[in-house]
Scaffold this motif. Structure first.
Motif, PDB file in Angstrom:
ATOM      1  N   GLN A   1      14.511  48.464   9.909  1.00  0.00           N
ATOM      2  CA  GLN A   1      15.193  47.339   9.299  1.00  0.00           C
ATOM      3  C   GLN A   1      14.197  46.186   9.227  1.00  0.00           C
ATOM      4  OE1 GLN A   1      18.491  46.477  11.905  1.00  0.00           O
ATOM      5  NE2 GLN A   1      17.220  45.400  13.399  1.00  0.00           N
ATOM      6  N   VAL A   2      14.358  45.299   8.253  1.00  0.00           N
ATOM      7  CA  VAL A   2      13.375  44.241   8.016  1.00  0.00           C
ATOM      8  C   VAL A   2      14.054  42.879   8.102  1.00  0.00           C
ATOM      9  CG1 VAL A   2      11.660  43.297   6.429  1.00  0.00           C
ATOM     10  CG2 VAL A   2      12.037  45.779   6.544  1.00  0.00           C
ATOM     11  N   GLY A   3      13.527  42.043   8.985  1.00  0.00           N
ATOM     12  CA  GLY A   3      14.040  40.693   9.137  1.00  0.00           C
ATOM     13  C   GLY A   3      13.002  39.656   8.732  1.00  0.00           C
ATOM     14  N   VAL A   4      13.472  38.446   8.469  1.00  0.00           N
ATOM     15  CA  VAL A   4      12.576  37.347   8.078  1.00  0.00           C
ATOM     16  C   VAL A   4      12.999  36.081   8.810  1.00  0.00           C
ATOM     17  CG1 VAL A   4      11.900  38.197   5.797  1.00  0.00           C
ATOM     18  CG2 VAL A   4      14.046  36.934   6.061  1.00  0.00           C
ATOM     19  N   GLY A   5      12.038  35.221   9.049  1.00  0.00           N
ATOM     20  CA  GLY A   5      12.289  33.901   9.617  1.00  0.00           C
ATOM     21  C   GLY A   5      11.535  32.853   8.816  1.00  0.00           C
ATOM     22  N   GLY A   6      12.144  31.684   8.617  1.00  0.00           N
ATOM     23  CA  GLY A   6      11.517  30.644   7.815  1.00  0.00           C
ATOM     24  C   GLY A   6      11.022  29.486   8.670  1.00  0.00           C
ATOM     25  N   PHE A   7       9.700  29.239   8.613  1.00  0.00           N
ATOM     26  CA  PHE A   7       9.105  28.089   9.305  1.00  0.00           C
ATOM     27  C   PHE A   7       8.937  26.994   8.263  1.00  0.00           C
ATOM     28  CE2 PHE A   7       5.368  25.739  10.987  1.00  0.00           C
ATOM     29  CZ  PHE A   7       5.922  25.333  12.193  1.00  0.00           C
ATOM     30  N   VAL A   8       9.827  25.988   8.335  1.00  0.00           N
ATOM     31  CA  VAL A   8       9.881  24.927   7.326  1.00  0.00           C
ATOM     32  C   VAL A   8       9.582  23.591   8.012  1.00  0.00           C
ATOM     33  CG1 VAL A   8      11.263  23.858   5.502  1.00  0.00           C
ATOM     34  CG2 VAL A   8      11.702  26.247   6.185  1.00  0.00           C
ATOM     35  N   VAL A   9       8.536  22.913   7.579  1.00  0.00           N
ATOM     36  CA  VAL A   9       8.138  21.622   8.153  1.00  0.00           C
ATOM     37  C   VAL A   9       8.085  20.591   7.030  1.00  0.00           C
ATOM     38  CG1 VAL A   9       6.364  20.352   9.413  1.00  0.00           C
ATOM     39  CG2 VAL A   9       6.829  22.739   9.988  1.00  0.00           C
ATOM     40  N   ASN A  10       8.741  19.419   7.236  1.00  0.00           N
ATOM     41  CA  ASN A  10       8.737  18.383   6.208  1.00  0.00           C
ATOM     42  C   ASN A  10       7.552  17.432   6.395  1.00  0.00           C
ATOM     43  OD1 ASN A  10       9.435  16.682   8.334  1.00  0.00           O
ATOM     44  ND2 ASN A  10      11.617  16.571   7.764  1.00  0.00           N
TER      45      ASN A  10
ATOM     46  N   GLU B   1      15.094  43.559  -2.194  1.00  0.00           N
ATOM     47  CA  GLU B   1      14.727  42.145  -2.134  1.00  0.00           C
ATOM     48  C   GLU B   1      13.326  42.001  -1.556  1.00  0.00           C
ATOM     49  OE1 GLU B   1      17.015  38.086  -0.877  1.00  0.00           O
ATOM     50  OE2 GLU B   1      16.879  39.633   0.664  1.00  0.00           O
ATOM     51  N   GLU B   2      12.531  41.115  -2.134  1.00  0.00           N
ATOM     52  CA  GLU B   2      11.191  40.852  -1.627  1.00  0.00           C
ATOM     53  C   GLU B   2      11.272  40.086  -0.304  1.00  0.00           C
ATOM     54  OE1 GLU B   2       8.447  41.900  -2.879  1.00  0.00           O
ATOM     55  OE2 GLU B   2       8.876  42.410  -4.959  1.00  0.00           O
ATOM     56  N   ILE B   3      10.237  40.248   0.510  1.00  0.00           N
ATOM     57  CA  ILE B   3      10.187  39.544   1.793  1.00  0.00           C
ATOM     58  C   ILE B   3      10.245  38.039   1.578  1.00  0.00           C
ATOM     59  CG2 ILE B   3       8.717  39.039   3.782  1.00  0.00           C
ATOM     60  CD1 ILE B   3       7.736  41.958   3.611  1.00  0.00           C
ATOM     61  N   PHE B   4       9.424  37.548   0.666  1.00  0.00           N
ATOM     62  CA  PHE B   4       9.378  36.093   0.444  1.00  0.00           C
ATOM     63  C   PHE B   4      10.696  35.585  -0.123  1.00  0.00           C
ATOM     64  CE2 PHE B   4       7.679  37.979  -3.461  1.00  0.00           C
ATOM     65  CZ  PHE B   4       8.391  37.314  -4.447  1.00  0.00           C
TER      66      PHE B   4
ATOM     67  N   ASP C   1      16.585  23.932   0.057  1.00  0.00           N
ATOM     68  CA  ASP C   1      15.789  24.691  -0.922  1.00  0.00           C
ATOM     69  C   ASP C   1      14.327  24.681  -0.484  1.00  0.00           C
ATOM     70  OD1 ASP C   1      17.889  25.266  -2.875  1.00  0.00           O
ATOM     71  OD2 ASP C   1      17.880  23.100  -3.246  1.00  0.00           O
ATOM     72  N   THR C   2      13.676  25.831  -0.622  1.00  0.00           N
ATOM     73  CA  THR C   2      12.283  25.942  -0.184  1.00  0.00           C
ATOM     74  C   THR C   2      11.461  26.756  -1.176  1.00  0.00           C
ATOM     75  OG1 THR C   2      12.761  27.944   1.102  1.00  0.00           O
ATOM     76  CG2 THR C   2      12.923  25.829   2.264  1.00  0.00           C
ATOM     77  N   GLU C   3      10.159  26.682  -0.964  1.00  0.00           N
ATOM     78  CA  GLU C   3       9.201  27.470  -1.749  1.00  0.00           C
ATOM     79  C   GLU C   3       8.332  28.271  -0.774  1.00  0.00           C
ATOM     80  OE1 GLU C   3       5.277  26.811  -4.634  1.00  0.00           O
ATOM     81  OE2 GLU C   3       6.583  25.114  -4.098  1.00  0.00           O
ATOM     82  N   PHE C   4       8.183  29.559  -1.039  1.00  0.00           N
ATOM     83  CA  PHE C   4       7.383  30.414  -0.158  1.00  0.00           C
ATOM     84  C   PHE C   4       5.908  30.047  -0.245  1.00  0.00           C
ATOM     85  CE2 PHE C   4       4.646  34.164   0.218  1.00  0.00           C
ATOM     86  CZ  PHE C   4       4.927  34.558   1.515  1.00  0.00           C
ATOM     87  N   MET C   5       5.264  29.977   0.922  1.00  0.00           N
ATOM     88  CA  MET C   5       3.835  29.704   0.974  1.00  0.00           C
ATOM     89  C   MET C   5       3.062  30.936   1.454  1.00  0.00           C
ATOM     90  SD  MET C   5       3.831  26.629  -0.101  1.00  0.00           S
ATOM     91  CE  MET C   5       2.147  26.098   0.234  1.00  0.00           C
ATOM     92  N   GLU C   6       3.312  31.365   2.696  1.00  0.00           N
ATOM     93  CA  GLU C   6       2.557  32.482   3.269  1.00  0.00           C
ATOM     94  C   GLU C   6       3.384  33.215   4.322  1.00  0.00           C
ATOM     95  OE1 GLU C   6      -1.874  30.348   3.089  1.00  0.00           O
ATOM     96  OE2 GLU C   6      -0.914  30.782   5.007  1.00  0.00           O
ATOM     97  N   VAL C   7       3.013  34.468   4.563  1.00  0.00           N
ATOM     98  CA  VAL C   7       3.468  35.174   5.755  1.00  0.00           C
ATOM     99  C   VAL C   7       2.505  34.807   6.877  1.00  0.00           C
ATOM    100  CG1 VAL C   7       3.726  37.424   6.874  1.00  0.00           C
ATOM    101  CG2 VAL C   7       4.570  37.094   4.543  1.00  0.00           C
ATOM    102  N   ILE C   8       3.021  34.175   7.921  1.00  0.00           N
ATOM    103  CA  ILE C   8       2.173  33.718   9.016  1.00  0.00           C
ATOM    104  C   ILE C   8       1.839  34.863   9.971  1.00  0.00           C
ATOM    105  CG2 ILE C   8       2.024  32.139  10.974  1.00  0.00           C
ATOM    106  CD1 ILE C   8       1.846  30.806   8.249  1.00  0.00           C
ATOM    107  N   ALA C   9       2.837  35.669  10.292  1.00  0.00           N
ATOM    108  CA  ALA C   9       2.649  36.792  11.211  1.00  0.00           C
ATOM    109  C   ALA C   9       3.871  37.693  11.087  1.00  0.00           C
ATOM    110  CB  ALA C   9       2.479  36.312  12.654  1.00  0.00           C
ATOM    111  N   PHE C  10       3.786  38.893  11.660  1.00  0.00           N
ATOM    112  CA  PHE C  10       4.985  39.733  11.732  1.00  0.00           C
ATOM    113  C   PHE C  10       4.978  40.520  13.034  1.00  0.00           C
ATOM    114  CE2 PHE C  10       1.925  42.510   9.621  1.00  0.00           C
ATOM    115  CZ  PHE C  10       2.137  43.755  10.212  1.00  0.00           C
ATOM    116  N   ARG C  11       6.182  40.811  13.491  1.00  0.00           N
ATOM    117  CA  ARG C  11       6.385  41.535  14.745  1.00  0.00           C
ATOM    118  C   ARG C  11       6.934  42.929  14.444  1.00  0.00           C
ATOM    119  NH1 ARG C  11      11.749  40.700  18.074  1.00  0.00           N
ATOM    120  NH2 ARG C  11      12.354  41.821  16.202  1.00  0.00           N
TER     121      ARG C  11
ATOM    122  N   SER D   1      13.589  51.113  14.191  1.00  0.00           N
ATOM    123  CA  SER D   1      12.524  50.140  14.445  1.00  0.00           C
ATOM    124  C   SER D   1      12.787  48.879  13.634  1.00  0.00           C
ATOM    125  CB  SER D   1      11.165  50.744  14.091  1.00  0.00           C
ATOM    126  OG  SER D   1      10.889  51.872  14.892  1.00  0.00           O
ATOM    127  N   ASP D   2      12.117  47.801  14.005  1.00  0.00           N
ATOM    128  CA  ASP D   2      12.372  46.507  13.372  1.00  0.00           C
ATOM    129  C   ASP D   2      11.055  45.837  13.012  1.00  0.00           C
ATOM    130  OD1 ASP D   2      14.507  44.088  13.111  1.00  0.00           O
ATOM    131  OD2 ASP D   2      12.609  43.323  13.884  1.00  0.00           O
TER     132      ASP D   2
END
Length: 355
Positions: A183-192, A224-227, A241-251, A261-262
């Motif tokens: 299964q695939v999960g995502v987390g958003g790191f959003v800094v203003n 669905e795409e990861i981003f 609302d956000t705009e994708f920049m980069e994948v920082i890391a994955f676990r 597995s995850d």
């Protein structure tokens, strides 16, 4: 007197012939309902003074080189076969070939009657000279499942509207691909621009995470795409609302939900709005939190994985780390467009610079 006797004999012969046809018609109708289920393409009968019978010839709907021919007799009322048999055609299950030298049973052409399905399935297993069979049974035909399992089919996977079963014919290990393992999960790191990070508290969480302010997270949807999943989850939970920049890391971790597995991807997102609208169904609260305060939470400082993830995100903000940006490419192997994630190698490319 002789004339009356002749007329009586003719009448008797006509009535006997009529009764014989009615008897055969009833027997044939029963055969059609219980054996062929209305799938008979052609039928005729042969009758002598003492017996009558039908023979059934099996035909298939896939390539003839994968089929063998089988003819067998059906006795009506226990009578012996006649010397000149005629036939009715009972088709095997409709199917089409797959890339593994097997077949996929057409779920839209399955019979509606249980006994007919059982007969057609057994006939198909005898006829098909193939390797593997994919059998997709929709929910409305769930009574077919135990029949297939009894014949040797195994569960492959299930979704909301169907269950998929497989059958491997040759001796030896099954070569059909297994069900999805992750299964695939995502987390958003959003800094203003105030150096505040977008955080949430979930309504439903394990006791160890009670009171933790965390990043918005969730699972990506089918196709669905990861981003795109990261952007969607942040929007659904916080209204930002956000705009994708980069994948920082994955676990990568194993034996999580249902022994699957995850994969969990941390994505850096650029905020396009500031007003928070909380999702009341799964989110208890959401806010913009100063980055320093977020990092110093005891649950983050006390967990080596969480702490490492945040350290990487902070390093990315300070341009001391470069994540994986996405690029759309088309492969000649399948002709499909894919998202390829990789580090920027051209120093002139600004994707690796802090925004």
């Amino acid at each position: 007197m002789e004339l009356k006797l002749l007329e009586a004999k003719s009448l008797f012969a006509s009535e006997a012939n009529h009764m014989g046809k009615r008897l055969l018609s009833r027997s044939f109708s029963n055969l059609q309902a219980s054996c062929c289920g209305g799938a008979l393409a052609m039928a005729s009968y042969s009758r002598t003074s003492r017996d009558m019978h039908l023979s059934v010839r099996a035909v298939g709907s896939i390539a003839q080189d994968k089929l063998s021919t089988e003819t067998y007799s059906i006795h009506i009322n226990g009578l012996k076969p006649a010397s000149s048999p005629h036939s009715c055609e009972l088709r095997v299950l409709d199917a089409y070939g797959d890339e593994y030298d097997g077949v996929v049973v057409d779920p839209d052409k399955l019979p509606a009657e249980v006994n007919l399905f059982a007969s057609m399935l057994r006939l198909s297993l005898r006829q098909w000279k193939i390797e593997g069979i994919w059998l997709k049974l929709p929910s409305e035909l769930s009574e077919f499942v135990p029949i297939a399992v009894k014949e040797g089919f195994q569960y492959h996977h299930a979704e909301r509207g169907y269950v998929m079963l497989t059958y491997w014919i040759p001796d030896g290990p099954c070569m059909l691909p297994a069900n999805a393992s992750h299964q695939v999960g995502v987390g958003g790191f959003v800094v203003n621009d105030k150096n505040e990070v977008l955080v949430v508290q979930e309504k439903y969480c394990p006791p160890t995470c009670h009171g933790l302010w965390k990043l918005p997270t969730g699972f990506i949807l089918e196709s669905e795409e990861i981003f795109a999943g990261a952007v969607r989850e942040v929007k659904e939970e916080t209204g930002i609302d956000t705009e994708f920049m980069e994948v920082i890391a994955f676990r990568h971790v194993h034996n999580v939900a249902f022994q699957k597995s995850d994969l969990f991807f941390i994505c850096m997102l650029k905020p396009l709005s500031t007003r928070i609208v909380v999702d009341d169904f799964e989110i208890e609260a959401a806010k913009w939190m100063p980055l320093e305060e977020f990092v110093e939470q005891p649950l983050i400082q006390g967990d080596s994985m969480f702490k490492k993830i945040i350290d990487i995100c902070v390093a990315r903000l300070g341009q001391r780390y470069c994540g994986l940006s996405t690029h759309q490419v088309i492969s000649k192997f399948d002709g499909k467009q894919s998202s390829l994630y990789y580090n920027v190698v051209d120093p002139r490319d600004s994707n690796c610079q802090a925004s």
